[in-house]
Write a protein that holds these residues in place. Structure first.
Motif, PDB file in Angstrom:
ATOM      1  N   SER A  98      23.776   5.708  47.931  1.00  0.00           N
ATOM      2  CA  SER A  98      23.123   6.463  49.017  1.00  0.00           C
ATOM      3  C   SER A  98      24.117   7.239  49.866  1.00  0.00           C
ATOM      4  N   PHE A 135      20.571   2.622  46.430  1.00  0.00           N
ATOM      5  CA  PHE A 135      21.220   2.150  47.650  1.00  0.00           C
ATOM      6  C   PHE A 135      22.735   2.215  47.543  1.00  0.00           C
ATOM      7  N   TYR A 158      33.704  -2.117  49.456  1.00  0.00           N
ATOM      8  CA  TYR A 158      32.891  -1.637  50.576  1.00  0.00           C
ATOM      9  C   TYR A 158      33.164  -2.439  51.849  1.00  0.00           C
ATOM     10  N   LYS A 177      17.616   5.860  54.140  1.00  0.00           N
ATOM     11  CA  LYS A 177      17.385   4.442  53.873  1.00  0.00           C
ATOM     12  C   LYS A 177      15.923   4.065  54.110  1.00  0.00           C
ATOM     13  N   SER A 231      21.446  -4.391  51.570  1.00  0.00           N
ATOM     14  CA  SER A 231      20.181  -3.668  51.395  1.00  0.00           C
ATOM     15  C   SER A 231      19.853  -3.513  49.920  1.00  0.00           C
ATOM     16  N   THR A 244      25.017  -1.836  53.416  1.00  0.00           N
ATOM     17  CA  THR A 244      24.360  -1.216  52.263  1.00  0.00           C
ATOM     18  C   THR A 244      24.307  -2.132  51.038  1.00  0.00           C
TER      19      THR A 244
END
Length: 494
Positions: free
Chosen positions: A324, A321, A85, A280, A226, A223
């Motif tokens: 998401s 998450f 990511y 979110k 999170s 993300t």
């Protein structure tokens, strides 16, 4: 995400590969090694039943082992996910260093016995998370979000440090275990000051109302950060209350206050889900609700249930998450929406809830007596029923298939929860005051009535009849304006 379709041409993005960053490789390997060590610690703790100590500094007991296994597993998943990511991010080494540092801070919080070590680790946990929230420094909004959350976490750390200093002074010991062993000798005035400090620190860290706005303003975080925040960081309030339960578990008014605070946040978080269109922040509202339920369980005296809840919530929220991106589609919503509740589905749902509650009582023994366990069983059954109906509504099954699936989706998760609750409770046997049910009171009855009314209002659509209620909830769920990314250009320019 806005509910409007766009005519943008689809663009195939190039496939990325895991980053070659040495820091990311090293920290990912290290966190999985910590997970293996944590599992071994849990096995030995479960077999031996005794705590390991470094006198005056560290205690590794059942609560420590459970928290270590949960946080290192979630962190390992986030580290592994982030290698792809975060590929190409200019500050990737800083991100992995902060994420690993956060993991270590949580592990120290779970094991610290010296009050100074506990307070320092609590503060470090907050500051590393604030840095992750403000990771994208090129965004004005990210810098603002990082500064906002830093103020909250500094306040939480300051309140907790002051509370621990007060307890150390009053008991004449600088260890958490020593404080807990002498908690019953505290003067009433000091007891209430300590309770207020512990509750306030837990409420801020777990984003309970009215401190929930830091969580809703933290969406600038990458993300994976999170996911770690919602799966791990916010759970710190429950861990704090479970660790310091002997200070307040025998004070019925304090326990009732926890029930009220937790119930209010649970209901508010669920209401936020009804008004927020963005993915979110809907997940943020869900976290507020789940943390409220966790704190409510502490108020009922079932700290093992709260720890069980935070583990299950961590798995659920980390998955949501990290997946998401696949849920965000720039298309208009389907016409129609949720079908109305029919009498057969209502009857089957209520019967499934009763059956699920009976399964929970049979598995755990909680609710068999007329104490706070009865409210716990009721809320577990009602929550499972609501989650099952929500899942079935999104699945768009036929009415007949819904009636068949509903009991299964209510009873099976409750059974899983009951089994895990028993396992966690067994791990926490040697931890003081992890099982301290309270007498059933008017507060418990009022909370049960409020949850039932909220469930019926949502299922029957009563909440849609009040524009004023909608406006109030929408206003409460607004993030700080300076932290909000309002247009796609804000993202594209970054």
């Amino acid at each position: 995400m806005t509910g409007h379709s766009h005519a943008n041409d689809a663009v195939q993005l190039p496939e990325t590969t895991p980053t070659s960053s040495g820091v990311s490789r090293a920290t990912t390997a290290a966190v999985w090694a910590l997970f293996a060590l944590s599992v071994a610690t849990a096995v030995v703790s479960a077999a031996g039943g005794s705590a390991w100590r470094v006198p005056g500094s560290v205690v590794v007991d059942g609560l420590t082992a459970v928290v270590w296994v949960a946080v290192t597993f979630f962190s390992g998943i986030v580290h592994s996910y982030s290698r792809r990511y975060m590929a190409g991010n200019a500050n990737i080494d800083r991100f992995f260093a902060l994420t690993f540092g956060f993991t270590l801070a949580v592990m120290v919080v779970a094991a610290a016995d010296h009050v100074a070590l506990f307070a320092a680790a609590w503060l470090a946990m907050g500051l590393t998370m604030a840095a992750l929230i403000g990771h994208a420094r090129e965004w004005t909004q990210a810098r603002a979000a990082g500064a906002l959350t830093r103020r909250y976490f500094l306040a939480s750390g300051g309140v907790l440090a002051g509370t621990l200093a007060l307890l150390a002074w009053a008991t004449g010991t600088t260890t958490v275990s020593g404080i807990l062993s002498r908690a019953d000798s505290l003067p009433p005035e000091l007891t209430w000051l300590a309770i207020a400090g512990l509750f306030l620190a837990a409420m801020i860290q777990s984003a309970l109302f009215p401190f929930h706005d830091w969580l809703l303003s933290s969406m600038t975080a990458p993300t994976p950060a999170s996911a770690l925040m919602h799966a791990g960081f916010v759970n710190a309030g429950g861990i704090l209350l479970a660790r310091f339960a002997p200070v307040f578990a025998d004070v019925q008014l304090a326990m009732a206050a926890l029930v009220v605070v937790g119930a209010a946040s649970a209901l508010l978080g669920q209401a936020i889900l009804l008004v927020r269109p963005d993915v979110k922040r809907r997940l943020g509202g869900s976290t507020v609700a789940q943390m409220g339920f966790m704190i409510l369980q502490c108020g009922l005296g079932f700290f093992a249930a709260a720890i069980t809840h935070l583990i299950l919530h961590g798995f659920y929220k980390a998955y949501l998450f990290l997946s998401s991106g696949g849920a965000v589609e720039r298309t208009a919503p389907a016409a129609g929406g949720r079908d109305g509740v029919t009498l057969p589905s209502l009857v089957v749902g209520l019967a499934a809830a009763v059956g699920g509650g009976a399964v929970f009582v049979a598995l755990t023994g909680k609710g068999a007596e007329l104490d706070s366990g009865a409210l716990l069983a009721f809320l577990v059954a009602l929550t499972a029923l609501h989650a099952a109906r929500d899942a079935l509504a999104r699945a768009n099954l036929s009415p007949g298939a819904t009636l068949v699936a509903l009991p299964v989706l209510v009873v099976v998760p409750i059974a899983v929860y009951g089994v895990l609750f028993n396992a966690v409770a067994a791990m926490l046997t040697g931890v003081p005051m992890t099982h301290a049910p309270t007498e059933l009171s008017a507060v418990h009855v009022a909370v049960a009535a409020a949850f039932l009314a909220a469930y019926l209002a949502v299922e029957l659509g009563w909440h849609r009849s009040s524009k004023r209620l909608y406006a109030v909830i929408l206003n409460i769920s607004q993030p700080a304006p300076e932290t909000e990314l309002t247009t796609a250009e804000d993202y594209n320019d970054a």
